[in-house]
Motif scaffolding. Sequence first.
Motif, PDB file in Angstrom:
ATOM      1  N   ASP A   9      39.998  49.004  38.576  1.00 19.28           N
ATOM      2  CA  ASP A   9      40.294  47.725  39.215  1.00 19.28           C
ATOM      3  C   ASP A   9      41.226  47.961  40.398  1.00 19.28           C
ATOM      4  N   LEU A  10      40.788  47.554  41.579  1.00 21.86           N
ATOM      5  CA  LEU A  10      41.644  47.679  42.770  1.00 21.86           C
ATOM      6  C   LEU A  10      42.814  46.707  42.625  1.00 21.86           C
ATOM      7  N   ASP A 103      35.937  43.910  43.063  1.00 24.27           N
ATOM      8  CA  ASP A 103      36.960  44.966  43.004  1.00 24.27           C
ATOM      9  C   ASP A 103      37.099  45.594  41.622  1.00 24.27           C
ATOM     10  N   LYS A 156      48.494  48.997  35.523  1.00 25.01           N
ATOM     11  CA  LYS A 156      48.773  48.377  36.827  1.00 25.01           C
ATOM     12  C   LYS A 156      50.256  48.223  37.084  1.00 25.01           C
TER      13      LYS A 156
HETATM   14 MG   LIG Z   1      41.733  43.672  41.132  1.00 25.37          MG
END
Ligand SMILES: [Mg+2]
Length: 411
Positions: A9-10, A103, A156
């Motif tokens: 996931d960007l 994304d 993240k």
């Molecule tokens: Mg994302």
Amino acid sequence: MGRAILHLDLDSFFVSVERLFDKSLIGKPVIVGGTSNRGVVSSCSYEARQFGVHSAMPIVKAKRLCPNGIFVSGRMSDYGKYSGIVTDIIEARSPMFEKASIDEFYIDLTGMDKFFGAYKWSSELRQAIIKETGLPISWGLSVNKMLAKMATNEAKPNGQYMIEPGKEQDFLDSKHVSKIPMCGEKTVEFLATKGIQTIYDLRQFSVEALHGWLGKQGSFLWKRSHGIDTGEVHPYHDPKSMSSERTFGTDTNDLEWLKKVLMSLAEKLAFDLRGESKLASCVALKLRYSDFSTHTKQMAIPATSNSKILIEKTLHLMDEFYERGRKVRLVGVKFTNLAEGNYQINMFDDRDKDILLYKAIDEMKNKHGEGKVILAQNLNINVREHHDSRAALHKEVKREEGKAKKAGKKE
Ligand SMILES: [Mg+2]
């Protein structure tokens, strides 16, 4: 052996793309989602999140929470472009992947472990994406899609996290129920009324109890709380490209043979192009060597669906980029930047004979089944003389026409 699923996931994707164009946005609370007060937040930086801003929040509210935030309206076409670049990088290296959103990606790495380690492979993929695009991206690795996605959220921003095999339940138990993907605010509030905060709390209840309270959503949550997700990774197909590849049973460095296979792949794709009335303006070659390192090279060409040109370009790429002597595990051909168009529009150039030829071939394939014709065509053409493939094709067509007639009579 269990599955190995990677989720990528960007990070705050739209904001990250904005920062590629305007470095002054780095480190600042940036909110993408329009400058008018009527819109909603479509992406926000981690700096903005510290003020309580999140996606889907009305812009008005975001402005109240973060009055010094930088609000930008966003450039959708650039987001699409960068999403495409990341997709290409993933496609070039991955055995099989799903594009879950602009994304977000899932890759099925099941079975790869015994070769060189899914963890190492995933780390290298992430570094390649960061290096080639400048965009931060995170991943999670686990035994199914849900757990992989939760692992990404753990990683993240700009990190990576593997749930150790066998430790899935430990990973889940300590998390708040709101961390379960698709578990919305209302459900979280309801569960709180039952004294349920963590996933551990949740799985103290039977599936019947949860179903009784929440219906289908209850059964879904019961499965999730036990780490169960049987969802498959759905292969991605880019509508703007066509590709075909072949993995060999035994790795080979026989250049003649590799070229024959490439010819057959390119010919088959060119046939499909014409069948869909499309033209390609980019040809890409994919090579995976026996050590699994994967290389793609592409070249732009004037839009065409002419087999001869497309085969020539494919073989040219092979001549140019194949490292002689190295054993090859997989070869692939991809035509991209597809546009609607018919090969007949080239009727007045010197290729009109080709066009008539291809029409004849295509008709024959449609009539008699393409497989036989392609095989015959490609195995009988001397690859070293592929520059003269028109003559060879003419011969082949004649021969095939003869065969087809005979076959027709027998029927
Ligand atoms: Mg994302």
